[in-house]
Write a protein that holds these residues in place. Structure first.
Motif, PDB file in Angstrom:
ATOM      1  N   ASN A 335      57.139  86.845 -17.701  1.00  0.00           N
ATOM      2  CA  ASN A 335      57.457  87.902 -18.655  1.00  0.00           C
ATOM      3  C   ASN A 335      56.469  87.935 -19.824  1.00  0.00           C
ATOM      4  N   THR A 336      55.192  88.040 -19.492  1.00  0.00           N
ATOM      5  CA  THR A 336      54.186  88.145 -20.552  1.00  0.00           C
ATOM      6  C   THR A 336      53.405  89.446 -20.401  1.00  0.00           C
ATOM      7  N   MET A 337      52.769  89.854 -21.482  1.00  0.00           N
ATOM      8  CA  MET A 337      51.992  91.080 -21.459  1.00  0.00           C
ATOM      9  C   MET A 337      50.757  90.890 -20.581  1.00  0.00           C
ATOM     10  N   ASN A 338      49.999  89.834 -20.878  1.00  0.00           N
ATOM     11  CA  ASN A 338      48.833  89.515 -20.074  1.00  0.00           C
ATOM     12  C   ASN A 338      48.979  88.115 -19.520  1.00  0.00           C
ATOM     13  N   GLY A 339      48.118  87.814 -18.562  1.00  0.00           N
ATOM     14  CA  GLY A 339      48.047  86.439 -18.107  1.00  0.00           C
ATOM     15  C   GLY A 339      46.969  85.755 -18.920  1.00  0.00           C
ATOM     16  N   VAL A 340      45.750  85.736 -18.343  1.00  0.00           N
ATOM     17  CA  VAL A 340      44.627  85.182 -19.087  1.00  0.00           C
ATOM     18  C   VAL A 340      43.719  86.337 -19.498  1.00  0.00           C
ATOM     19  N   ILE A 360      46.947  79.631 -12.067  1.00  0.00           N
ATOM     20  CA  ILE A 360      47.804  80.346 -13.007  1.00  0.00           C
ATOM     21  C   ILE A 360      48.849  81.081 -12.165  1.00  0.00           C
ATOM     22  N   GLN A 361      50.103  80.720 -12.319  1.00  0.00           N
ATOM     23  CA  GLN A 361      51.166  81.396 -11.566  1.00  0.00           C
ATOM     24  C   GLN A 361      51.870  82.374 -12.478  1.00  0.00           C
ATOM     25  N   VAL A 362      51.855  83.640 -12.072  1.00  0.00           N
ATOM     26  CA  VAL A 362      52.457  84.658 -12.943  1.00  0.00           C
ATOM     27  C   VAL A 362      53.695  85.262 -12.283  1.00  0.00           C
ATOM     28  N   ILE A 367      49.496  92.529 -16.851  1.00  0.00           N
ATOM     29  CA  ILE A 367      48.156  92.461 -16.260  1.00  0.00           C
ATOM     30  C   ILE A 367      47.707  90.998 -16.270  1.00  0.00           C
ATOM     31  N   PRO A 368      47.682  90.360 -15.120  1.00  0.00           N
ATOM     32  CA  PRO A 368      47.381  88.924 -15.085  1.00  0.00           C
ATOM     33  C   PRO A 368      45.951  88.545 -15.509  1.00  0.00           C
ATOM     34  N   ILE A 369      44.969  89.363 -15.112  1.00  0.00           N
ATOM     35  CA  ILE A 369      43.578  89.003 -15.439  1.00  0.00           C
ATOM     36  C   ILE A 369      42.950  90.133 -16.247  1.00  0.00           C
ATOM     37  N   VAL A 370      42.520  89.833 -17.450  1.00  0.00           N
ATOM     38  CA  VAL A 370      41.981  90.880 -18.324  1.00  0.00           C
ATOM     39  C   VAL A 370      40.701  90.419 -19.007  1.00  0.00           C
ATOM     40  N   ILE A 371      39.672  91.265 -18.903  1.00  0.00           N
ATOM     41  CA  ILE A 371      38.541  91.169 -19.831  1.00  0.00           C
ATOM     42  C   ILE A 371      38.455  92.536 -20.488  1.00  0.00           C
ATOM     43  N   ASP A 372      38.471  92.562 -21.789  1.00  0.00           N
ATOM     44  CA  ASP A 372      38.408  93.834 -22.503  1.00  0.00           C
ATOM     45  C   ASP A 372      37.360  93.733 -23.601  1.00  0.00           C
ATOM     46  N   GLN A 373      36.193  94.324 -23.335  1.00  0.00           N
ATOM     47  CA  GLN A 373      35.138  94.285 -24.353  1.00  0.00           C
ATOM     48  C   GLN A 373      35.177  95.534 -25.235  1.00  0.00           C
ATOM     49  N   PHE A 374      36.252  96.277 -25.100  1.00  0.00           N
ATOM     50  CA  PHE A 374      36.419  97.496 -25.920  1.00  0.00           C
ATOM     51  C   PHE A 374      37.686  97.369 -26.752  1.00  0.00           C
ATOM     52  N   TYR A 375      37.989  96.148 -27.138  1.00  0.00           N
ATOM     53  CA  TYR A 375      39.231  95.905 -27.870  1.00  0.00           C
ATOM     54  C   TYR A 375      39.220  96.706 -29.175  1.00  0.00           C
ATOM     55  N   GLU A 392      29.654  83.213 -16.958  1.00  0.00           N
ATOM     56  CA  GLU A 392      30.302  82.062 -16.303  1.00  0.00           C
ATOM     57  C   GLU A 392      31.802  82.041 -16.567  1.00  0.00           C
ATOM     58  N   ILE A 393      32.446  83.105 -16.132  1.00  0.00           N
ATOM     59  CA  ILE A 393      33.898  83.196 -16.269  1.00  0.00           C
ATOM     60  C   ILE A 393      34.491  83.021 -14.861  1.00  0.00           C
ATOM     61  N   ASN A 394      35.180  81.939 -14.646  1.00  0.00           N
ATOM     62  CA  ASN A 394      35.670  81.614 -13.306  1.00  0.00           C
ATOM     63  C   ASN A 394      37.191  81.693 -13.221  1.00  0.00           C
ATOM     64  N   TYR A 395      37.646  82.419 -12.183  1.00  0.00           N
ATOM     65  CA  TYR A 395      39.083  82.501 -11.939  1.00  0.00           C
ATOM     66  C   TYR A 395      39.355  81.927 -10.569  1.00  0.00           C
ATOM     67  N   GLU A 396      40.261  80.971 -10.471  1.00  0.00           N
ATOM     68  CA  GLU A 396      40.638  80.500  -9.138  1.00  0.00           C
ATOM     69  C   GLU A 396      42.137  80.278  -9.056  1.00  0.00           C
ATOM     70  N   LYS A 397      42.685  80.649  -7.914  1.00  0.00           N
ATOM     71  CA  LYS A 397      44.111  80.488  -7.659  1.00  0.00           C
ATOM     72  C   LYS A 397      44.961  81.129  -8.772  1.00  0.00           C
ATOM     73  N   ILE A 398      44.832  82.437  -8.882  1.00  0.00           N
ATOM     74  CA  ILE A 398      45.689  83.185  -9.799  1.00  0.00           C
ATOM     75  C   ILE A 398      46.675  83.928  -8.884  1.00  0.00           C
ATOM     76  N   THR A 399      47.926  83.572  -8.937  1.00  0.00           N
ATOM     77  CA  THR A 399      48.871  84.094  -7.957  1.00  0.00           C
ATOM     78  C   THR A 399      50.167  84.573  -8.613  1.00  0.00           C
ATOM     79  N   GLY A 400      50.866  85.472  -7.915  1.00  0.00           N
ATOM     80  CA  GLY A 400      52.179  85.883  -8.390  1.00  0.00           C
ATOM     81  C   GLY A 400      52.338  87.388  -8.479  1.00  0.00           C
ATOM     82  N   ALA A 401      53.256  87.821  -9.342  1.00  0.00           N
ATOM     83  CA  ALA A 401      53.659  89.227  -9.387  1.00  0.00           C
ATOM     84  C   ALA A 401      53.365  89.861 -10.746  1.00  0.00           C
ATOM     85  N   TYR A 402      52.711  91.054 -10.662  1.00  0.00           N
ATOM     86  CA  TYR A 402      52.387  91.786 -11.888  1.00  0.00           C
ATOM     87  C   TYR A 402      53.243  93.045 -11.967  1.00  0.00           C
TER      88      TYR A 402
END
Ligand SMILES: *[C@@H]1O[C@H](CO)[C@@H](O)[C@H](O)[C@H]1NC(C)=O
Ligand SMILES: *[C@@H]1O[C@H](CO)[C@@H](O)[C@H](O)[C@H]1NC(C)=O
Ligand SMILES: *[C@@H]1O[C@H](CO)[C@@H](O)[C@H](O)[C@H]1NC(C)=O
Ligand SMILES: *[C@@H]1O[C@H](CO)[C@@H](O)[C@H](O)[C@H]1NC(C)=O
Ligand SMILES: *[C@@H]1O[C@H](CO)[C@@H](O)[C@H](O)[C@H]1NC(C)=O
Ligand SMILES: *[C@@H]1O[C@H](CO)[C@@H](O)[C@H](O)[C@H]1NC(C)=O
Ligand SMILES: *[C@@H]1O[C@H](CO)[C@@H](O)[C@H](O)[C@H]1NC(C)=O
Length: 476
Positions: A335-340, A360-362, A367-375, A392-402
């Protein structure tokens, strides 16, 4: 007659005994060092304990011995000040906040430029903040502030309660957090916040506009926080600024999901940080990593409700930001707005480098994975060419329900994100009705190491061709 005088003799004896033991207690509490303890210290071993039954050393300073009432109503700030002044003079001393008492404290600084090292703040009781506007004057940035200490530990089963409810609903409408919620939360989402209602403090009169952080460490090294809970902070719960060597574990933050701007743990200009085995429920980022942070290891955290784990916003007002070597691992988000999330403002400079988000289990995460350079905290911010460079931004094993979108990677046109890797991503909509958006990428370069669920086809392979992007790539 004889009986009477005997009785009075006995009662005098009792009084004498009470006075004596009182003095002993006081002396025990305030004792600085005995010759035997200094002898032990020279040998480099532990200090002598002269009250072994309690398990505290000779250098324990109990706030009750300094006049703290602990009735939850009397202002105990002065007593804490006095106990701290005494504890500060003794190396490895213990300042004891005993269990089963509730201490009302106004804003207070446990300031240490001249304190001895390795002080233990043993927090077993509860510390609460005043709910009347008067106690806060025109406002404080910090409530409990520990500054310039070398070796400081806060430990115990106690609680810090910021009495935040009287502050939360005074939030102005242009609050970026509110704005952000409006932009991305669908109307059916449980996290939707109600409109702010101005609420008066318990004694009437509005709380000041500046909302304090509950517990802050500034300019300190070798800082440990463990065992305790911080709840209902007016704003951020636990902040580290300008610290080196921070360890937080077996720690809890507990505030409602709709409390505005209540970050759980906030890191800024600090390095060599471990945060692990902790639970964070709050109304903003569970953990927020700001500029100047490096070598951060975040492990085994339950996060939610809240906004997830965030790096940034960085680069506001054309500032330079530097964050590097951050690992976020074995996290459960519910129950979070974003994940990472990584968020940067247009116009900034500097870089974010070498991040690893792993396992990261969501569940029920927008939105579990976010990069926003227009914040942006308004409906629109002007486009600018400079940006904080991301690599060098690495995501591994990000699983679950959005509940909104699985992946949102929006990078700068002039400074595309490079070396973004995705491995073992498996994200499903919580229910079919949430399957509204496909993965999104803009100017994001990198590699998929395994097939993903859903398929992410928008990632660009290789490096951006633009040479301007490579020049000065995020110098820090
Ligand atoms: C850090 O603090 C702990 C306890 O306060 C102490 O035992 C330890 O020696 C300190 N470590 C350093 C590197 O100063
Ligand atoms: C965690 O902290 C609590 C006090 O809040 C303590 O009772 C417990 O033993 C600690 N657990 C660990 C694993 O350190
Ligand atoms: C909210 O969800 C219900 C069913 O869960 C749906 O009927 C309704 O249209 C939704 N409302 C909005 C505004 O999306
Ligand atoms: C808040 O306090 C002001 C005066 O201090 C009073 O006029 C007002 O009615 C109060 N509002 C609420 C909602 O209690
Ligand atoms: C965090 O929550 C889990 C699950 O509810 C619990 O087992 C654990 O003891 C909690 N940890 C802390 C530090 O409160
Ligand atoms: C990166 O951070 C970790 C702690 O998370 C640390 O152990 C490691 O030495 C750091 N690496 C570099 C190159 O500083
Ligand atoms: C800003 O840049 C974005 C992405 O390139 C673009 O979609 C948008 O139209 C631009 N806005 C303005 C005002 O130029």
């Amino acid at each position: 007659m004889t009986g009477f005088s005997l009785r009075s003799f006995i009662s005098q004896l009792i009084i004498a005994f009470l006075v004596l033991s009182e003095t002993c207690n006081a002396r025990r509490g305030r004792q600085i060092t005995t010759s035997s303890t200094s002898l032990y210290k020279k040998k480099g071993s532990k200090m002598l304990t002269n009250s072994p039954s309690k398990g505290y050393s000779a250098t324990t300073f109990n706030v009750r011995d300094y006049g703290a009432k602990g009735d939850g109503k009397s202002d105990d700030t002065k007593a804490f000040d006095a106990a701290w002044t005494a504890a500060c003079k003794v190396e490895a001393s213990t300042m004891l906040v005993p269990s089963e008492y509730v201490f009302l404290l106004g804003p207070i600084s446990f300031s240490g430029p001249y304190c001895q090292h390795n002080i233990l703040f043993q927090l077993d009781g509860t510390i609460i903040a005043p709910a009347d506007a008067e106690a806060w004057g025109s406002g404080f940035l910090q409530w409990l502030d520990f500054t310039k200490l070398i070796g400081i530990t806060i430990k115990g089963s106690g609680k810090i309660d910021g009495n935040g409810a009287v502050w939360w609903h005074d939030t102005p409408f242009d609050d970026p957090t509110e704005e952000e919620s409006k932009l991305i939360i669908p109307s059916n989402n449980t996290m939707q916040t109600s409109l702010p209602i101005p609420l008066n403090s318990s004694l009437g009169g509005r709380m000041p506009g500046i909302k304090p952080t509950a517990l802050r460490f500034y300019g300190s090294s070798n800082v440990t926080v463990t065992g305790i809970t911080i709840q209902n902070s007016p704003q951020c719960h636990l902040k580290f600024d300008n610290c080196i060597g921070v360890s937080v574990y077996n720690f809890s933050v507990s505030s409602p999901g709709d409390s505005p701007k209540t970050d759980g743990i906030h890191l800024q200009n600090s390095k060599d940080i471990i945060i692990r085995s902790s639970n964070v429920s709050c109304g903003d980022d569970c953990i927020s990593i700001q500029t100047g942070c490096s070598n951060v290891y975040i492990h085994n955290i339950n996060c939610g409700p809240g906004h997830g784990i965030s790096i940034g916003g960085l680069g506001k007002d054309n500032t330079k930001a530097c964050v590097s070597n951050v690992t976020v691992k074995d996290i459960i988000m519910h129950n979070t707005m974003n994940g990472v999330r990584i968020k940067t403002w247009q116009g900034g400079s500097g870089s974010v480098q070498r991040l690893m988000f792993s396992n990261i289990q969501v569940s029920e995460v927008q939105i579990p994975i976010v990069i926003d350079q227009f914040y942006c905290d308004k409906s629109k911010c002007p486009n600018q060419t400079s940006a904080v460079a991301l690599s060098e931004i690495n995501y591994e094993k990000i699983t679950g329900a959005y509940t909104v979108k699985p992946v949102h990677l929006a990078c700068s046109d002039s400074m595309p994100c490079v070396d973004v890797t995705l491995t073992d991503i498996q994200l499903k909509p919580l229910q079919e009705q949430y399957h509204m958006y496909e993965p999104y990428c803009w100017q994001t370069f990198g590699e998929l190491y395994t097939p993903t669920v859903p398929p992410i086809q928008c990632l660009q392979v290789g490096k951006p061709s633009s040479s301007t992007a490579q020049a000065n790539y995020g110098q820090c």
